[in-house]
Scaffold this active site. Structure first.
Site, PDB file in Angstrom:
ATOM      1  N   ARG A   1       6.480  33.666 -19.621  1.00 36.56           N
ATOM      2  CA  ARG A   1       6.134  34.968 -20.537  1.00 36.56           C
ATOM      3  C   ARG A   1       6.915  34.541 -21.915  1.00 36.56           C
ATOM      4  O   ARG A   1       6.881  35.319 -22.743  1.00 36.56           O
ATOM      5  CB  ARG A   1       6.808  36.420 -20.129  1.00 36.56           C
ATOM      6  CG  ARG A   1       6.049  36.779 -19.022  1.00 36.56           C
ATOM      7  CD  ARG A   1       6.736  38.120 -18.614  1.00 36.56           C
ATOM      8  NE  ARG A   1       6.029  38.335 -17.243  1.00 36.56           N
ATOM      9  CZ  ARG A   1       6.205  39.298 -16.530  1.00 36.56           C
ATOM     10  NH1 ARG A   1       7.171  40.274 -16.931  1.00 36.56           N
ATOM     11  NH2 ARG A   1       5.751  39.547 -15.324  1.00 36.56           N
TER      12      ARG A   1
ATOM     13  N   LYS B   1       0.294  38.571  -3.876  1.00 39.59           N
ATOM     14  CA  LYS B   1       1.255  39.473  -4.651  1.00 39.59           C
ATOM     15  C   LYS B   1       0.427  40.910  -4.842  1.00 39.59           C
ATOM     16  O   LYS B   1      -0.865  40.965  -5.161  1.00 39.59           O
ATOM     17  CB  LYS B   1       1.494  38.826  -5.903  1.00 39.59           C
ATOM     18  CG  LYS B   1       2.135  39.731  -6.808  1.00 39.59           C
ATOM     19  CD  LYS B   1       2.426  38.915  -8.200  1.00 39.59           C
ATOM     20  CE  LYS B   1       3.226  39.880  -9.291  1.00 39.59           C
ATOM     21  NZ  LYS B   1       4.120  39.142 -10.181  1.00 39.59           N
TER      22      LYS B   1
ATOM     23  N   GLU C   1      10.800  32.907  -8.894  1.00 38.16           N
ATOM     24  CA  GLU C   1       9.454  32.949  -9.818  1.00 38.16           C
ATOM     25  C   GLU C   1       9.997  33.101 -11.139  1.00 38.16           C
ATOM     26  O   GLU C   1      10.548  34.007 -11.544  1.00 38.16           O
ATOM     27  CB  GLU C   1       8.481  34.219  -9.582  1.00 38.16           C
ATOM     28  CG  GLU C   1       7.325  34.247 -10.315  1.00 38.16           C
ATOM     29  CD  GLU C   1       6.551  35.555 -10.086  1.00 38.16           C
ATOM     30  OE1 GLU C   1       6.650  36.433  -9.017  1.00 38.16           O
ATOM     31  OE2 GLU C   1       6.041  36.139 -11.069  1.00 38.16           O
TER      32      GLU C   1
HETATM   33  C1  3PG Z   1       6.065  41.054 -12.428  1.00 41.68           C
HETATM   34  O1  3PG Z   1       5.415  40.239 -13.215  1.00 41.68           O
HETATM   35  O2  3PG Z   1       6.088  40.815 -11.244  1.00 41.68           O
HETATM   36  C2  3PG Z   1       6.822  42.110 -12.752  1.00 41.68           C
HETATM   37  O3  3PG Z   1       6.782  42.206 -14.246  1.00 41.68           O
HETATM   38  C3  3PG Z   1       8.176  42.359 -11.973  1.00 41.68           C
HETATM   39  O4  3PG Z   1       8.103  43.968 -12.103  1.00 41.68           O
HETATM   40  P1  3PG Z   1       9.586  44.766 -12.643  1.00 41.68           P
HETATM   41  O5  3PG Z   1      10.204  44.322 -13.736  1.00 41.68           O
HETATM   42  O6  3PG Z   1       8.987  46.255 -12.485  1.00 41.68           O
HETATM   43  O7  3PG Z   1      10.386  44.434 -11.217  1.00 41.68           O
END
Ligand code: 3PG
Length: 216
Positions: free
Chosen positions: A53, A137, A49
């Protein structure tokens, strides 16, 4: 009410079945995208994924799709229709959103790339459930209740499957994956910022391999 198509559900199921781990990748420098994703792929992870951002997200998706055609490359952190369309145009094979809006859920029913909608409550889940969505999700997984919340969802929504993401770590991935309604877990631990900054692709491949071995 319009319903999700068989094609869309099959695609999302195929993606989730393809890998128990889904790295959440944020590209700070565009030239890192291909070697980083190649390292993950070499380490045994074929679903990725890439988030929108940073300004490089869309271009990174385009490049990785071209460089690693065997991988499943999705766009993450999609929050509006304009981004959804841009991600499709960049070649994203699936779309991940952190939450749901009526507009995104409706658009995705007939979109080219299917949606893995983000939910953290039963009410959000029900918005998608009514349209036939069964894969979600679960975000942000740890603060939204972690494994106990997912166990609780299995009562009223026995046919829903989740990809918990947000606060999941290498040493907690297995707990999530042991649940009957979890197929894949996502996280950024697979691409630690220090290894990426050092372009230590061997380290990234090793983390992917090690994380897969921890959950097997
Ligand atoms: C996401 O967008 O799925 C999260 O920012 C990932 O979360 P993590 O950085 O805690 O793994």
């Amino acid at each position: 009410m319009s319903q999700i198509s068989g094609f869309h559900r099959d695609r999302i199921r195929t993606v989730l079945k393809a890998s128990p781990l889904m790295p959440v990748i944020t590209i700070k420098h565009l030239d890192e995208a291909v070697p980083l994703c190649q390292a993950l792929f070499d380490g045994g992870i074929c679903v990725m994924e890439i988030t929108l951002r940073t300004e490089h997200g869309l271009k990174a998706i385009e490049r990785v799709r071209e460089a690693i055609p065997e991988a499943w490359v999705g766009a993450g952190t999609v929050t509006c229709l304009a981004q959804y369309r841009q991600a499709e145009a960049a070649g994203a094979q699936f779309i991940v959103t952190p939450g749901v809006t009526e507009e995104l859920l409706e658009f995705a029913l007939t979109s080219e790339s299917p949606l893995l909608p983000g939910i953290s409550t039963a009410s959000e889940l029900m918005l998608g459930y009514g349209k036939g969505y069964r894969e979600f999700k679960f975000f942000p997984a740890e603060v939204a209740g972690g494994t106990p919340a997912l166990k609780a969802f299995s009562g009223p929504f026995p046919d829903a499957t989740f990809c918990p993401t947000g606060g999941v770590r290498r040493d907690t991935a297995r707990d999530y994956l042991s649940l009957g309604n979890v197929q894949t877990v996502g996280g950024s631990w697979l691409t630690p910022a220090d290894a990426v900054a050092k372009k230590d692709w061997a380290k990234i491949a090793e983390i992917a391999r090690g994380s897969l071995s921890d959950i097997s």
